[in-house]
Design a protein around this motif. Structure first.
Motif, PDB file in Angstrom:
ATOM      1  N   THR A  35       0.837  -1.202   0.000  1.00 11.44           N
ATOM      2  CA  THR A  35       0.000   0.000   0.000  1.00 11.44           C
ATOM      3  C   THR A  35       0.869   1.249   0.000  1.00 11.44           C
ATOM      4  O   THR A  35       0.647   2.170  -0.788  1.00 11.44           O
ATOM      5  CB  THR A  35      -0.948   0.010   1.222  1.00 11.44           C
ATOM      6  OG1 THR A  35      -1.790  -1.142   1.164  1.00 11.44           O
ATOM      7  CG2 THR A  35      -1.808   1.257   1.241  1.00 11.44           C
ATOM      8  N   ASP A  36       1.878   1.267   0.862  1.00 13.85           N
ATOM      9  CA  ASP A  36       2.789   2.419   0.908  1.00 13.85           C
ATOM     10  C   ASP A  36       3.542   2.591  -0.408  1.00 13.85           C
ATOM     11  O   ASP A  36       3.760   3.715  -0.864  1.00 13.85           O
ATOM     12  CB  ASP A  36       3.772   2.279   2.070  1.00 13.85           C
ATOM     13  CG  ASP A  36       3.097   2.423   3.434  1.00 13.85           C
ATOM     14  OD1 ASP A  36       1.960   2.941   3.488  1.00 13.85           O
ATOM     15  OD2 ASP A  36       3.716   2.013   4.438  1.00 13.85           O
ATOM     16  N   SER A  37       3.918   1.478  -1.043  1.00 12.21           N
ATOM     17  CA  SER A  37       4.616   1.551  -2.336  1.00 12.21           C
ATOM     18  C   SER A  37       3.715   2.154  -3.401  1.00 12.21           C
ATOM     19  O   SER A  37       4.140   3.022  -4.175  1.00 12.21           O
ATOM     20  CB  SER A  37       5.066   0.154  -2.775  1.00 12.21           C
ATOM     21  OG  SER A  37       6.027  -0.355  -1.902  1.00 12.21           O
ATOM     22  N   GLU A  77       1.220   3.307 -17.759  1.00  9.64           N
ATOM     23  CA  GLU A  77       2.020   2.100 -18.003  1.00  9.64           C
ATOM     24  C   GLU A  77       3.307   2.120 -17.175  1.00  9.64           C
ATOM     25  O   GLU A  77       3.736   1.088 -16.652  1.00  9.64           O
ATOM     26  CB  GLU A  77       2.332   1.968 -19.494  1.00  9.64           C
ATOM     27  CG  GLU A  77       1.095   1.626 -20.317  1.00  9.64           C
ATOM     28  CD  GLU A  77       1.314   1.749 -21.824  1.00  9.64           C
ATOM     29  OE1 GLU A  77       2.405   2.197 -22.251  1.00  9.64           O
ATOM     30  OE2 GLU A  77       0.378   1.420 -22.564  1.00  9.64           O
ATOM     31  N   ALA A  78       3.903   3.294 -17.024  1.00  8.62           N
ATOM     32  CA  ALA A  78       5.115   3.414 -16.212  1.00  8.62           C
ATOM     33  C   ALA A  78       4.813   3.121 -14.741  1.00  8.62           C
ATOM     34  O   ALA A  78       5.596   2.460 -14.055  1.00  8.62           O
ATOM     35  CB  ALA A  78       5.716   4.810 -16.366  1.00  8.62           C
ATOM     36  N   ARG A  79       3.652   3.567 -14.275  1.00  4.28           N
ATOM     37  CA  ARG A  79       3.257   3.277 -12.893  1.00  4.28           C
ATOM     38  C   ARG A  79       3.066   1.776 -12.687  1.00  4.28           C
ATOM     39  O   ARG A  79       3.488   1.232 -11.669  1.00  4.28           O
ATOM     40  CB  ARG A  79       1.965   4.007 -12.545  1.00  4.28           C
ATOM     41  CG  ARG A  79       2.131   5.490 -12.375  1.00  4.28           C
ATOM     42  CD  ARG A  79       0.792   6.143 -12.175  1.00  4.28           C
ATOM     43  NE  ARG A  79       0.922   7.535 -11.843  1.00  4.28           N
ATOM     44  CZ  ARG A  79      -0.047   8.423 -12.004  1.00  4.28           C
ATOM     45  NH1 ARG A  79      -1.209   8.048 -12.497  1.00  4.28           N
ATOM     46  NH2 ARG A  79       0.139   9.671 -11.672  1.00  4.28           N
ATOM     47  N   LYS A 106       7.696  -3.899 -10.293  1.00  2.00           N
ATOM     48  CA  LYS A 106       9.079  -3.915  -9.800  1.00  2.00           C
ATOM     49  C   LYS A 106       9.119  -3.893  -8.267  1.00  2.00           C
ATOM     50  O   LYS A 106      10.042  -4.426  -7.659  1.00  2.00           O
ATOM     51  CB  LYS A 106       9.844  -2.719 -10.371  1.00  2.00           C
ATOM     52  CG  LYS A 106      11.317  -2.755 -10.132  1.00  2.00           C
ATOM     53  CD  LYS A 106      12.015  -1.624 -10.863  1.00  2.00           C
ATOM     54  CE  LYS A 106      13.514  -1.715 -10.660  1.00  2.00           C
ATOM     55  NZ  LYS A 106      14.222  -0.660 -11.366  1.00  2.00           N
ATOM     56  N   ALA A 107       8.072  -3.303  -7.650  1.00  8.25           N
ATOM     57  CA  ALA A 107       7.983  -3.248  -6.189  1.00  8.25           C
ATOM     58  C   ALA A 107       7.492  -4.571  -5.605  1.00  8.25           C
ATOM     59  O   ALA A 107       7.365  -4.697  -4.391  1.00  8.25           O
ATOM     60  CB  ALA A 107       7.058  -2.112  -5.765  1.00  8.25           C
ATOM     61  N   GLY A 108       7.215  -5.550  -6.476  1.00  9.20           N
ATOM     62  CA  GLY A 108       6.811  -6.868  -6.000  1.00  9.20           C
ATOM     63  C   GLY A 108       5.323  -7.048  -5.801  1.00  9.20           C
ATOM     64  O   GLY A 108       4.892  -8.018  -5.173  1.00  9.20           O
ATOM     65  N   ILE A 109       4.519  -6.131  -6.318  1.00 13.29           N
ATOM     66  CA  ILE A 109       3.067  -6.247  -6.178  1.00 13.29           C
ATOM     67  C   ILE A 109       2.564  -7.221  -7.241  1.00 13.29           C
ATOM     68  O   ILE A 109       2.876  -7.069  -8.422  1.00 13.29           O
ATOM     69  CB  ILE A 109       2.397  -4.868  -6.325  1.00 13.29           C
ATOM     70  CG1 ILE A 109       2.951  -3.923  -5.255  1.00 13.29           C
ATOM     71  CG2 ILE A 109       0.879  -4.977  -6.248  1.00 13.29           C
ATOM     72  CD1 ILE A 109       2.570  -2.486  -5.426  1.00 13.29           C
ATOM     73  N   ILE A 160      -2.254  -5.345  -8.923  1.00  9.75           N
ATOM     74  CA  ILE A 160      -1.989  -4.140  -9.714  1.00  9.75           C
ATOM     75  C   ILE A 160      -3.225  -3.783 -10.521  1.00  9.75           C
ATOM     76  O   ILE A 160      -3.629  -2.619 -10.583  1.00  9.75           O
ATOM     77  CB  ILE A 160      -0.760  -4.329 -10.640  1.00  9.75           C
ATOM     78  CG1 ILE A 160       0.511  -4.441  -9.813  1.00  9.75           C
ATOM     79  CG2 ILE A 160      -0.653  -3.162 -11.628  1.00  9.75           C
ATOM     80  CD1 ILE A 160       1.749  -4.800 -10.617  1.00  9.75           C
ATOM     81  N   LYS A 161      -3.856  -4.785 -11.115  1.00  6.83           N
ATOM     82  CA  LYS A 161      -5.072  -4.540 -11.890  1.00  6.83           C
ATOM     83  C   LYS A 161      -6.167  -3.961 -10.996  1.00  6.83           C
ATOM     84  O   LYS A 161      -6.837  -3.000 -11.372  1.00  6.83           O
ATOM     85  CB  LYS A 161      -5.553  -5.821 -12.556  1.00  6.83           C
ATOM     86  CG  LYS A 161      -6.768  -5.610 -13.450  1.00  6.83           C
ATOM     87  CD  LYS A 161      -7.195  -6.871 -14.127  1.00  6.83           C
ATOM     88  CE  LYS A 161      -8.410  -6.766 -14.986  1.00  6.83           C
ATOM     89  NZ  LYS A 161      -9.213  -5.591 -14.947  1.00  6.83           N
TER      90      LYS A 161
END
Length: 120
Positions: free
Chosen positions: A50-52, A85-87, A93-96, A101-102
């Motif tokens: 969540t913080d990421s 897309e960058a987000r 990359k943050a492991g989510i 993510i969707k």
């Protein structure tokens, strides 16, 4: 004469700020974070994820020097899609996990008061 010019400058600046919608109270960063955390609850993220997500979504460094208002609608939509897309890549990359993510992107694409947001 200098006082009159100074007063006129203050009046013009304040009326320009009001015309741009700057008259309402602004939320503090802490208030925006609290609201975003509440909105992200249905995604089932861990506190770290969540913080990421919040850090990724609040990072505006990619917007430096870009004025969307001066772009055509087509260019603006392309730029916003690129940022989205960058987000997504940063979240991965943050492991989510992909399914989370969707969910996050679906949640954030919907405005809190109803309706769809633009380009997220």
């Amino acid at each position: 004469m200098k006082k009159l010019i100074g007063l006129l400058a203050v009046v013009l600046i304040s009326s320009a700020a009001m015309a741009q919608g700057g008259g309402g109270p602004q939320m503090t960063p802490e208030e925006r974070i609290a609201i975003m955390k509440k909105r992200l609850e249905p995604a089932g993220l861990s506190p770290v994820h969540t913080d990421s997500v919040i850090a990724i979504m609040m990072d505006r460094s990619y917007m430096a020097g870009i004025n969307l208002r001066e772009m055509s609608q087509e260019d603006r939509e392309a730029k916003m899609k690129e940022w989205s897309e960058a987000r997504v890549k940063r979240m991965a990359k943050a492991g989510i996990p992909e399914e989370q993510i969707k969910k996050v992107m679906d949640i954030l694409a919907t405005r809190p008061g109803g309706g769809r947001g633009g380009g997220r």
